[in-house]
Design a protein around this motif. Structure first.
Motif, PDB file in Angstrom:
ATOM      1  N   GLU A  64      83.094  41.758  43.301  1.00  0.00           N
ATOM      2  CA  GLU A  64      83.583  40.575  43.201  1.00  0.00           C
ATOM      3  C   GLU A  64      84.761  40.478  42.604  1.00  0.00           C
ATOM      4  OE1 GLU A  64      78.782  39.041  42.804  1.00  0.00           O
ATOM      5  OE2 GLU A  64      79.999  39.586  41.074  1.00  0.00           O
ATOM      6  N   THR A  65      85.098  41.225  41.532  1.00  0.00           N
ATOM      7  CA  THR A  65      86.408  41.260  40.954  1.00  0.00           C
ATOM      8  C   THR A  65      87.391  41.670  41.787  1.00  0.00           C
ATOM      9  OG1 THR A  65      85.539  42.168  38.762  1.00  0.00           O
ATOM     10  CG2 THR A  65      87.837  42.642  39.207  1.00  0.00           C
ATOM     11  N   ARG A  66      87.454  42.409  42.969  1.00  0.00           N
ATOM     12  CA  ARG A  66      88.515  42.552  43.832  1.00  0.00           C
ATOM     13  C   ARG A  66      88.676  41.064  44.745  1.00  0.00           C
ATOM     14  NH1 ARG A  66      85.867  47.414  45.240  1.00  0.00           N
ATOM     15  NH2 ARG A  66      84.732  46.493  46.780  1.00  0.00           N
ATOM     16  N   LYS A 109      82.462  36.201  48.164  1.00  0.00           N
ATOM     17  CA  LYS A 109      81.377  36.337  47.276  1.00  0.00           C
ATOM     18  C   LYS A 109      81.867  36.338  46.014  1.00  0.00           C
ATOM     19  CE  LYS A 109      79.211  40.885  46.008  1.00  0.00           C
ATOM     20  NZ  LYS A 109      78.991  42.442  46.112  1.00  0.00           N
ATOM     21  N   ALA A 110      83.174  36.291  45.550  1.00  0.00           N
ATOM     22  CA  ALA A 110      83.660  36.066  44.194  1.00  0.00           C
ATOM     23  C   ALA A 110      83.573  34.620  44.064  1.00  0.00           C
ATOM     24  CB  ALA A 110      85.091  36.579  44.050  1.00  0.00           C
ATOM     25  N   ILE A 111      83.874  33.694  45.075  1.00  0.00           N
ATOM     26  CA  ILE A 111      83.993  32.421  44.803  1.00  0.00           C
ATOM     27  C   ILE A 111      82.596  31.887  44.785  1.00  0.00           C
ATOM     28  CG2 ILE A 111      84.435  29.962  45.858  1.00  0.00           C
ATOM     29  CD1 ILE A 111      86.810  31.513  47.261  1.00  0.00           C
ATOM     30  N   ASN A 130      90.409  39.102  42.568  1.00  0.00           N
ATOM     31  CA  ASN A 130      92.094  39.691  42.617  1.00  0.00           C
ATOM     32  C   ASN A 130      92.861  39.198  43.815  1.00  0.00           C
ATOM     33  OD1 ASN A 130      91.834  40.880  40.317  1.00  0.00           O
ATOM     34  ND2 ASN A 130      91.459  42.975  41.002  1.00  0.00           N
ATOM     35  N   TRP A 131      92.115  39.275  44.938  1.00  0.00           N
ATOM     36  CA  TRP A 131      92.931  38.751  46.311  1.00  0.00           C
ATOM     37  C   TRP A 131      93.403  37.474  46.272  1.00  0.00           C
ATOM     38  CZ3 TRP A 131      93.463  42.875  48.910  1.00  0.00           C
ATOM     39  CH2 TRP A 131      92.376  43.774  49.348  1.00  0.00           C
ATOM     40  N   ILE A 132      92.611  36.488  45.374  1.00  0.00           N
ATOM     41  CA  ILE A 132      93.056  35.235  45.377  1.00  0.00           C
ATOM     42  C   ILE A 132      94.147  35.006  44.338  1.00  0.00           C
ATOM     43  CG2 ILE A 132      92.344  32.764  44.685  1.00  0.00           C
ATOM     44  CD1 ILE A 132      89.528  33.641  45.549  1.00  0.00           C
TER      45      ILE A 132
END
Length: 390
Positions: free
Chosen positions: A224-226, A324-326, A229-231
């Protein structure tokens, strides 16, 4: 005239009246902040250098640092109390890292950071992290895998060397994000990992801590941290870590993609006056640096087709981690850590002014689209994967 010039020069040649002599100060290089579970008081643990133990000429056999803990109702109080327990006055300007316990973070950090900002004793660029599943003091004392003899120096280098870790931020950045509009801060997480071989415990950066306004509300795992970071990451130049994808040539074999420059944009859109949506554009450049499969690619056309397939797989993986992060931020935390609100404020300030008071609720439901473009500029394949000769 000569007498006058001599008189003036006396003022120019005077020393610094408020300077700190090295022999008079105790240099703090690391700080850990915990909460007393019984009283709710702050517990500050400071890591002081012992210069004599690090001397290149006549080093002493002593441990090169000293740990001192003090307790008090406020951060100012515990910092002052440190001067009552050691034979030198505490000097915090060379501090490298501050670790804050999960309990303290859940109560809010402005009360802690505000003291540092106002007092100017701790500089704003010091690394800042949250301790997960362990006390902050314990993390400051772990010596596993240290090349540096002083734990605070090890932690400083750990933050510096960690690839693809946009959540490694300093105090000033956190302060600005907390006070800014339309974005909540995310902070790196330090934790302990037990192993079956020596040194039997490791200190590592793992995942990130999510804040809503000023309070810790939960954690993102490494995947989720990755996605986060993509965003949020932008620009050149350094390597940003790697991802591992199925090779597509042989089962259970993988390729390694080294991430290079990235440009990410959050594009808001407002329709019919109040229908808000967002598009996330991610342009990631990369190189293929590892190939486990031994299947031979016979010509340039096959190599190009293969790279296009790998790019497609990489785009799917990046999109999956972003979503997943959002999803975690929307459903579990209702915390806009990506800056959707900030982007809305820039493009549609009137809409933002209507939504800002209830932005957490709006963010939790806002629709979005993710567009990922992965460009593998260097394959390293030449004639294809290496294949042993029979």
């Amino acid at each position: 005239m000569k007498i006058f010039l001599c008189f003036i020069s006396l003022f120019l040649l005077t020393g610094c009246w408020d300077r700190n002599e090295l022999t008079d100060v105790g240099i703090v290089v690391g700080m850990a902040i915990d909460k007393d579970p019984d009283t709710g008081d702050f517990i500050l643990t400071s890591q002081y250098l012992r210069p004599a133990a690090e001397s290149t000429q006549t080093p002493t056999p002593d441990r090169p640092y000293l740990m001192v803990s003090t307790t008090g109702k406020t951060i100012s109080e515990v910092m002052r109390k440190a001067n009552q327990t050691i034979d030198r006055r505490s000097f915090f300007a060379h501090n490298k890292v501050i670790i804050i316990s999960e309990d303290a973070a859940r109560e809010g950090l402005i009360q802690i950071i505000d003291t540092f900002q106002r007092g100017k004793e701790v500089r704003g660029y010091v690394w800042f992290s949250i301790a997960k599943d362990i006390g902050a003091k314990e993390l400051l004392e772990i010596k596993a895998n240290n090349i540096a003899r002083v734990p605070a120096n090890f932690l400083n280098d750990l933050f510096d060397n960690t690839e693809h870790n946009a959540t490694a931020i300093n105090l000033l950045t956190y302060y600005k994000k907390t006070l800014g509009a339309g974005i909540n801060p995310v902070v790196s997480v330090l934790t302990r990992e037990e192993t079956d071989i020596e040194p039997f415990e490791l200190l590592k950066l793992s995942g990130s801590a999510v804040f809503k306004e000023d309070k810790l509300v939960g954690f993102l795992d490494e995947s989720e941290t990755r996605g986060y970071n993509w965003i949020t990451e932008e620009g050149p130049p350094s390597n940003r870590g790697a991802i591992y994808l199925p090779s597509l040539l042989q089962e259970d074999k993988f390729v390694t993609i080294l991430l290079k420059e990235i440009n990410s944009k959050i594009i808001p859109k407002v329709e019919n006056g109040d229908q808000i949506s967002f598009t996330i554009e991610v342009d990631q450049k990369a190189s293929l640096i590892g190939q486990e499969a031994t299947v031979e690619l016979k010509n340039r056309k096959q190599i190009t087709q293969y790279l296009n397939q790998i790019q497609g797989e990489g785009e799917k993986e990046i999109e999956k981690e972003i979503k997943k992060a959002i999803g975690k931020a929307q459903q579990d935390f209702q915390s806009d850590i990506f800056g959707f609100g900030e982007a809305l404020n820039k493009e549609y300030p009137k809409v933002w002014n209507k939504e800002k008071d209830n932005w957490a609720e709006t963010f939790a439901e806002v629709p979005y689209t993710v567009n990922v473009h992965l460009n593998i500029r260097s394959s390293g394949l030449i004639q294809g994967p290496f294949k042993p000769q029979e």
